[in-house]
Design an enzyme around this catalytic site. Structure first.
Site, PDB file in Angstrom:
ATOM      1  N   CYS A  95       0.867  -1.190   0.000  1.00  0.00           N
ATOM      2  CA  CYS A  95       0.000   0.000   0.000  1.00  0.00           C
ATOM      3  C   CYS A  95       0.896   1.231   0.000  1.00  0.00           C
ATOM      4  O   CYS A  95       1.873   1.281   0.761  1.00  0.00           O
ATOM      5  CB  CYS A  95      -0.883  -0.014   1.252  1.00  0.00           C
ATOM      6  SG  CYS A  95      -1.991   1.405   1.386  1.00  0.00           S
ATOM      7  N   HIS A 137      -9.014  -4.020  -1.851  1.00  0.00           N
ATOM      8  CA  HIS A 137      -8.040  -3.231  -1.079  1.00  0.00           C
ATOM      9  C   HIS A 137      -8.458  -1.757  -1.037  1.00  0.00           C
ATOM     10  O   HIS A 137      -8.444  -1.127   0.027  1.00  0.00           O
ATOM     11  CB  HIS A 137      -6.652  -3.399  -1.716  1.00  0.00           C
ATOM     12  CG  HIS A 137      -5.575  -2.582  -1.075  1.00  0.00           C
ATOM     13  ND1 HIS A 137      -4.573  -3.142  -0.306  1.00  0.00           N
ATOM     14  CD2 HIS A 137      -5.326  -1.242  -1.088  1.00  0.00           C
ATOM     15  CE1 HIS A 137      -3.774  -2.185   0.133  1.00  0.00           C
ATOM     16  NE2 HIS A 137      -4.198  -1.023  -0.326  1.00  0.00           N
ATOM     17  N   GLU A 138      -8.833  -1.206  -2.194  1.00  0.00           N
ATOM     18  CA  GLU A 138      -9.177   0.229  -2.260  1.00  0.00           C
ATOM     19  C   GLU A 138     -10.510   0.513  -1.577  1.00  0.00           C
ATOM     20  O   GLU A 138     -10.669   1.566  -0.938  1.00  0.00           O
ATOM     21  CB  GLU A 138      -9.187   0.713  -3.714  1.00  0.00           C
ATOM     22  CG  GLU A 138      -7.856   0.566  -4.466  1.00  0.00           C
ATOM     23  CD  GLU A 138      -6.652   1.133  -3.739  1.00  0.00           C
ATOM     24  OE1 GLU A 138      -6.811   2.053  -2.923  1.00  0.00           O
ATOM     25  OE2 GLU A 138      -5.533   0.633  -3.982  1.00  0.00           O
ATOM     26  N   HIS A 141     -10.092   1.087   2.012  1.00  0.00           N
ATOM     27  CA  HIS A 141      -9.665   2.462   2.344  1.00  0.00           C
ATOM     28  C   HIS A 141     -10.877   3.374   2.558  1.00  0.00           C
ATOM     29  O   HIS A 141     -10.862   4.239   3.442  1.00  0.00           O
ATOM     30  CB  HIS A 141      -8.807   3.059   1.224  1.00  0.00           C
ATOM     31  CG  HIS A 141      -7.359   2.673   1.269  1.00  0.00           C
ATOM     32  ND1 HIS A 141      -6.529   3.017   2.314  1.00  0.00           N
ATOM     33  CD2 HIS A 141      -6.582   1.998   0.384  1.00  0.00           C
ATOM     34  CE1 HIS A 141      -5.301   2.564   2.071  1.00  0.00           C
ATOM     35  NE2 HIS A 141      -5.304   1.936   0.902  1.00  0.00           N
TER      36      HIS A 141
HETATM   37  C1  QAP Z   1      -3.181  -1.728  -3.713  1.00  0.00           C
HETATM   38  O1  QAP Z   1      -1.044  -0.807  -3.887  1.00  0.00           O
HETATM   39  C2  QAP Z   1      -2.980  -3.156  -4.119  1.00  0.00           C
HETATM   40  O2  QAP Z   1       5.218  -0.169  -0.306  1.00  0.00           O
HETATM   41  C3  QAP Z   1      -2.303  -0.768  -4.473  1.00  0.00           C
HETATM   42  O3  QAP Z   1       7.231   1.156  -1.464  1.00  0.00           O
HETATM   43  C4  QAP Z   1      -2.040  -3.953  -3.472  1.00  0.00           C
HETATM   44  O4  QAP Z   1      -0.156   0.374  -5.530  1.00  0.00           O
HETATM   45  C5  QAP Z   1      -3.722  -3.695  -5.107  1.00  0.00           C
HETATM   46  C6  QAP Z   1       3.641   0.599  -3.491  1.00  0.00           C
HETATM   47  C7  QAP Z   1      -1.890  -5.271  -3.849  1.00  0.00           C
HETATM   48  C8  QAP Z   1      -3.557  -5.020  -5.466  1.00  0.00           C
HETATM   49  C9  QAP Z   1      -2.631  -5.816  -4.840  1.00  0.00           C
HETATM   50  C10 QAP Z   1       3.824   0.120  -2.215  1.00  0.00           C
HETATM   51  C11 QAP Z   1       4.671   1.286  -4.090  1.00  0.00           C
HETATM   52  C12 QAP Z   1       2.368   0.453  -4.222  1.00  0.00           C
HETATM   53  C13 QAP Z   1       5.024   0.311  -1.551  1.00  0.00           C
HETATM   54  C14 QAP Z   1      -0.005  -0.166  -4.465  1.00  0.00           C
HETATM   55  C15 QAP Z   1       6.058   1.002  -2.167  1.00  0.00           C
HETATM   56  C16 QAP Z   1       5.888   1.486  -3.438  1.00  0.00           C
HETATM   57  C17 QAP Z   1       1.260  -0.132  -3.721  1.00  0.00           C
HETATM   58 CO    CO Z   2      -3.700   1.033   0.002  1.00  0.00          CO
END
Ligand code: QAP
Ligand code: CO
Length: 171
Positions: A95, A137-138, A141
């Site tokens: 995230c 996930h979203e 939030h």
């Molecule tokens: C949510 O997450 C998500 O720790 C979006 O250092 C997660 O874009 C959807 C990110 C899993 C589907 C599967 C996280 C970038 C991005 C970090 C993200 C980071 C750099 C997370």
């Molecule tokens: Co998130």
């Protein structure tokens, strides 16, 4: 305009976001700002509350089979409602509001999503795999929930320790 992203443990991330009722120019500009912010930070999904706006809006841009994010694949989702969730799977989630931490989380494998687009038009889509996971996930939030709240007691302890350590090293 790139917006600052709020990170855990900021209390704002616990707010329950409000329905979007105005699908106007201001919303469109905000969605455009969310997009450039998400791409700049290498994200695939972002909820409005992560940039300090507690409205029921989120964006997603799932990479294609070659791992490329294509602006044409952006989904702008307002007032989402999940229908007919089915199956379960584990996926290693991260995230943008919890940088540097990733853990396996259980989610539904497929679902039908009802939502409104940036013009307020009612839409629906069938989601599986990464898209279904990202939607769940979203939407969490929008309810003020982070993926780390789904961890077992033991893994949550491990997270708190690692995250605090990483933050100290940043300063
Ligand atoms: C949510 O997450 C998500 O720790 C979006 O250092 C997660 O874009 C959807 C990110 C899993 C589907 C599967 C996280 C970038 C991005 C970090 C993200 C980071 C750099 C997370
Ligand atoms: Co998130």
């Amino acid at each position: 305009m790139i917006l600052p992203i709020i990170t855990y443990p900021d209390k704002q991330l616990k707010l329950k976001s409000k329905e979007v009722t105005l699908f106007d120019e201001k919303l469109h500009t905000f969605l455009d700002d969310m997009y450039v912010t998400m791409i700049e930070r290498n994200g695939i999904g972002l909820a409005a509350i992560q940039v300090a706006n507690p409205i029921r809006a989120l964006i997603l841009c799932i990479p294609d089979d070659d791992g490329n994010q294509n602006k044409e694949n952006i989904l702008e989702i307002m007032n989402p409602v999940i229908h007919n969730p089915q199956g379960n799977l584990l996926y290693q989630e991260g995230c943008l509001s919890v940088p540097g931490f990733y853990e396996d989380i259980e989610r539904y494998e497929s679902l039908v999503l009802h939502y409104q687009n940036r013009f307020g038009e009612h839409c629906s889509l069938n989601a599986t795999e990464l898209l279904a996971i990202a939607i769940q996930h979203e939407i969490d939030h929008l309810e003020g929930k982070l993926f780390i709240e789904k961890l077992s007691y033991h893994r949550r302890k491990k997270f708190e320790k690692e995250y605090k350590k990483a933050q100290k090293e940043k300063k």
